[in-house]
Every structure is written in C-alpha cells, then in structure tokens.
Scaffold this motif. Structure first.
Motif, mmCIF file in Angstrom:
data_model
loop_
_atom_site.group_PDB
_atom_site.id
_atom_site.type_symbol
_atom_site.label_atom_id
_atom_site.label_comp_id
_atom_site.label_asym_id
_atom_site.label_seq_id
_atom_site.Cartn_x
_atom_site.Cartn_y
_atom_site.Cartn_z
ATOM 1 N N THR A 1 161.157 66.433 88.423
ATOM 2 C CA THR A 1 160.912 65.818 89.734
ATOM 3 C C THR A 1 160.377 64.394 89.595
ATOM 4 O OG1 THR A 1 158.662 66.662 89.727
ATOM 5 C CG2 THR A 1 160.304 68.019 90.823
ATOM 6 N N THR A 2 160.439 63.697 90.717
ATOM 7 C CA THR A 2 159.663 62.462 90.867
ATOM 8 C C THR A 2 158.951 62.585 92.206
ATOM 9 O OG1 THR A 2 161.412 61.292 92.058
ATOM 10 C CG2 THR A 2 161.389 61.049 89.651
ATOM 11 N N ALA A 3 157.850 61.871 92.326
ATOM 12 C CA ALA A 3 157.116 61.905 93.597
ATOM 13 C C ALA A 3 158.008 61.380 94.723
ATOM 14 C CB ALA A 3 155.843 61.077 93.478
ATOM 15 N N GLU A 4 158.826 60.370 94.411
ATOM 16 C CA GLU A 4 159.683 59.782 95.454
ATOM 17 C C GLU A 4 160.661 60.822 95.983
ATOM 18 O OE1 GLU A 4 159.101 58.492 92.453
ATOM 19 O OE2 GLU A 4 157.927 56.718 92.947
ATOM 20 N N ALA A 5 161.246 61.601 95.083
ATOM 21 C CA ALA A 5 162.216 62.615 95.518
ATOM 22 C C ALA A 5 161.536 63.685 96.378
ATOM 23 C CB ALA A 5 162.887 63.257 94.302
ATOM 24 N N VAL A 6 160.332 64.062 95.987
ATOM 25 C CA VAL A 6 159.611 65.084 96.761
ATOM 26 C C VAL A 6 159.245 64.539 98.147
ATOM 27 C CG1 VAL A 6 157.489 66.470 96.862
ATOM 28 C CG2 VAL A 6 158.760 66.278 94.704
ATOM 29 N N GLN B 1 163.730 70.542 79.490
ATOM 30 C CA GLN B 1 164.325 69.352 78.866
ATOM 31 C C GLN B 1 165.615 68.934 79.581
ATOM 32 O OE1 GLN B 1 162.641 67.644 76.151
ATOM 33 N NE2 GLN B 1 161.133 68.932 77.201
ATOM 34 N N ASP B 2 165.784 69.429 80.813
ATOM 35 C CA ASP B 2 166.970 69.120 81.612
ATOM 36 C C ASP B 2 166.541 68.215 82.778
ATOM 37 O OD1 ASP B 2 169.120 69.069 83.297
ATOM 38 O OD2 ASP B 2 169.197 71.248 83.639
ATOM 39 N N ALA B 3 167.006 66.960 82.736
ATOM 40 C CA ALA B 3 166.576 65.992 83.760
ATOM 41 C C ALA B 3 166.874 66.490 85.172
ATOM 42 C CB ALA B 3 167.274 64.655 83.515
ATOM 43 N N THR C 1 154.341 65.610 88.298
ATOM 44 C CA THR C 1 154.399 65.026 89.647
ATOM 45 C C THR C 1 153.363 65.767 90.490
ATOM 46 O OG1 THR C 1 156.800 64.690 89.506
ATOM 47 C CG2 THR C 1 155.859 64.820 91.722
ATOM 48 N N MET C 2 152.607 65.044 91.286
ATOM 49 C CA MET C 2 151.745 65.723 92.273
ATOM 50 C C MET C 2 151.948 65.087 93.641
ATOM 51 S SD MET C 2 147.686 66.154 92.773
ATOM 52 C CE MET C 2 147.328 66.854 91.199
ATOM 53 N N ASN D 1 158.276 62.933 81.989
ATOM 54 C CA ASN D 1 157.813 63.805 80.903
ATOM 55 C C ASN D 1 158.892 63.993 79.835
ATOM 56 O OD1 ASN D 1 155.514 65.474 80.059
ATOM 57 N ND2 ASN D 1 156.989 67.147 80.173
ATOM 58 N N LEU D 2 160.144 63.871 80.270
ATOM 59 C CA LEU D 2 161.275 64.064 79.352
ATOM 60 C C LEU D 2 161.217 63.067 78.182
ATOM 61 C CD1 LEU D 2 163.842 65.814 79.201
ATOM 62 C CD2 LEU D 2 165.011 64.071 80.538
ATOM 63 N N THR D 3 160.866 61.824 78.500
ATOM 64 C CA THR D 3 160.885 60.780 77.463
ATOM 65 C C THR D 3 159.489 60.397 76.980
ATOM 66 O OG1 THR D 3 161.001 59.232 79.319
ATOM 67 C CG2 THR D 3 163.058 59.709 78.127
ATOM 68 N N GLU D 4 158.476 60.611 77.856
ATOM 69 C CA GLU D 4 157.151 60.102 77.467
ATOM 70 C C GLU D 4 156.072 61.167 77.440
ATOM 71 O OE1 GLU D 4 156.078 56.447 79.455
ATOM 72 O OE2 GLU D 4 158.172 55.839 79.504
ATOM 73 N N GLY D 5 156.471 62.417 77.699
ATOM 74 C CA GLY D 5 155.466 63.479 77.739
ATOM 75 C C GLY D 5 155.851 64.650 76.858
ATOM 76 N N HIS D 6 155.045 65.691 76.942
ATOM 77 C CA HIS D 6 155.279 66.860 76.079
ATOM 78 C C HIS D 6 155.610 68.099 76.914
ATOM 79 C CE1 HIS D 6 154.720 69.732 72.825
ATOM 80 N NE2 HIS D 6 154.094 70.477 73.727
#
Ligand code: SAM
Length: 220
Positions: free
Chosen positions: A155-160, A149-151, A199-200, A140-145
């Motif tokens: 989250t990512t699904a992989e990390a979860v 704004q802090d990476a 992420t879901m 979402n940081l680069t491609e979403g709204h």
C-alpha cells in the motif's frame, strides 16, 4: 492467498502472529472512548482481543475459519468476550453503521480488493467513529524488511486516502483524514533488528446529526 491458504497457514497449535496487539494500535486509540469496535481481517484476533481488554465491545471478521476459531479460543483464554464472524472483508455486509472504531491491519490485497475492504470498513463506521489502517508499505519492498514481496498487494498512504474518498462518496458522510503516511517498525530477525516500513492512515467520520426543525426554529 485465498481462505484455504490462510486456513492451512493458521492450522497450527502455535499462534502465527503474536498474541499481543500491533505496536501502533494502543497509542492510536488511547484518546478514544471505548465503544463498539470492528477488526476487519482480524486473523487470530490479537488486536480485537486487546481492544476487548480495554473495554471495547469487539467484533472480528476474517475469511479464515481456522483463524476465527483461534481468535475465539484466545479470547476465552484471556477472559474476554467478542463476536467472531467468518466473512470476506471485500463483500461482508455490516448489519449497521454503528462501529465507533474500525481497524484494518495488514490486509494486503490488490487494489480492487483493498478498495472493496475499505468500503466495507466505512459502511460499518458510525458517525463520529474512527478508522485505522496499518499495512506493509510499497517502500518496504526496496527499503524495508519482511512483508509480502509482491508490489501489487503493498500500500501507499495516497492510495488508501483515495480509497477512503471513493468510499465516503459511495457511502455518504464526511471523512476527515487525521494522519496518512509511513511509520517505521523494528522487525526482530535472527540476524538482528531490521527496519520495516508500514502505511498508517487514520480517519474520523464526522458526526452529521441533522439539526432538527425545532432546534432550527429555536435558534432564529
Ligand atoms: C497478515 S494477516 C493479519 C491478521 C490481523 N489483522 C493481524 O494484524 O494480526 C492477514 C489476514 O487477512 C485475512 N484475509 C485475507 N483476505 C481476506 C479477505 N478477503 N476477507 C477477510 N479476511 C481476509 C487472512 O485470513 C489473514 O488473517
């Protein structure tokens, strides 16, 4: 942001978030039989309160006392009951693993905090229970709204899924990942509709009721 920061943010007569459930919640729980539900980092309670209107016996936990007070008020306005607890999701001790549903929506913490909150969620989850996480995705940081704004707190699904694996090793029991990926959401802005990327992750705790000796003998 710490609890004082969230208290200041919630200290308004208006709701900061909408009073309506997040759009992903109703379809994800429609196949579940209402039982006990825990909303970790419940904020002003929109998701827990909606679950209560659907027959769930809900508990909301958030470290913002102002958020919890607003959740209590909103529940009373909507004519539903709930148990509302001021607690830190990373350290809160669930009294028992007896929640049939644990939801964690938009708790954006650095990796160690996220892992600890997920451990809390899994410690609270009953055998045969469902865990559901929705959060602002790193993409979402680069491609979403919108969203943080802090990476470091995205989250990512992989990390979860990794956090869930660590939690299930620690807590015991087997978790089956039912879905893990990104979902798109329309964010309405003054400049028109934008796409937000979340992420879901949904997981199911297997029912590990041990076979009794009597049952085992009967089956020989
Ligand atoms: C973006 S809001 C989401 C609220 C709610 N889940 C929703 O979707 O409406 C994030 C919430 O996490 C809470 N929070 C942040 N860190 C927390 C922590 N360590 N323990 C408990 N709550 C926390 C904040 O107080 C805030 O209510």
């Amino acid at each position: 942001m710490d609890a004082d920061g969230w208290n200041a943010r919630y200290d308004t007569t208006e709701l900061v978030w909408s009073g309506e459930p997040n759009l992903f919640l109703p379809p994800e729980v429609e196949d579940l039989q209402p039982g006990r539900a825990l909303d970790l980092a419940c904020g002003e309670g929109r998701n827990a309160i909606w679950l209560a209107t659907q027959g769930w016996d809900v508990t909301g936990v958030d470290f913002s006392s102002v958020g919890i007070a607003k959740a209590e008020r909103l529940a009373a306005e909507r004519g539903v009951q709930g148990t509302w607890i001021v607690g830190d999701a990373t350290t809160w001790e669930p009294p028992a693993a007896d929640f049939d549903l644990v939801v964690l929506f938009y708790l954006q913490l650095p990796a160690a905090g996220r892992r600890a909150a997920i451990r809390t969620a899994i410690r609270a989850l009953a055998p045969d229970g469902t865990f559901l996480l929705v959060a602002h995705d790193l993409l979402n940081l680069t491609e979403g709204h919108g969203g943080p704004q802090d990476a470091a707190v995205l989250t990512t699904a992989e990390a979860v899924v990794d956090d869930l694996a660590a939690a299930s090793l620690e807590v015991g029991g087997e978790l089956v990942i039912e879905r893990a990926g990104r979902v798109d959401r329309v964010a309405r802005t003054d400049d028109g509709d934008r796409n937000a990327i979340d992420t879901m992750v949904r997981a199911h705790r297997m029912d590990v009721t041990p076979v009794s000796i009597l049952d085992a003998e009967d089956s020989v």
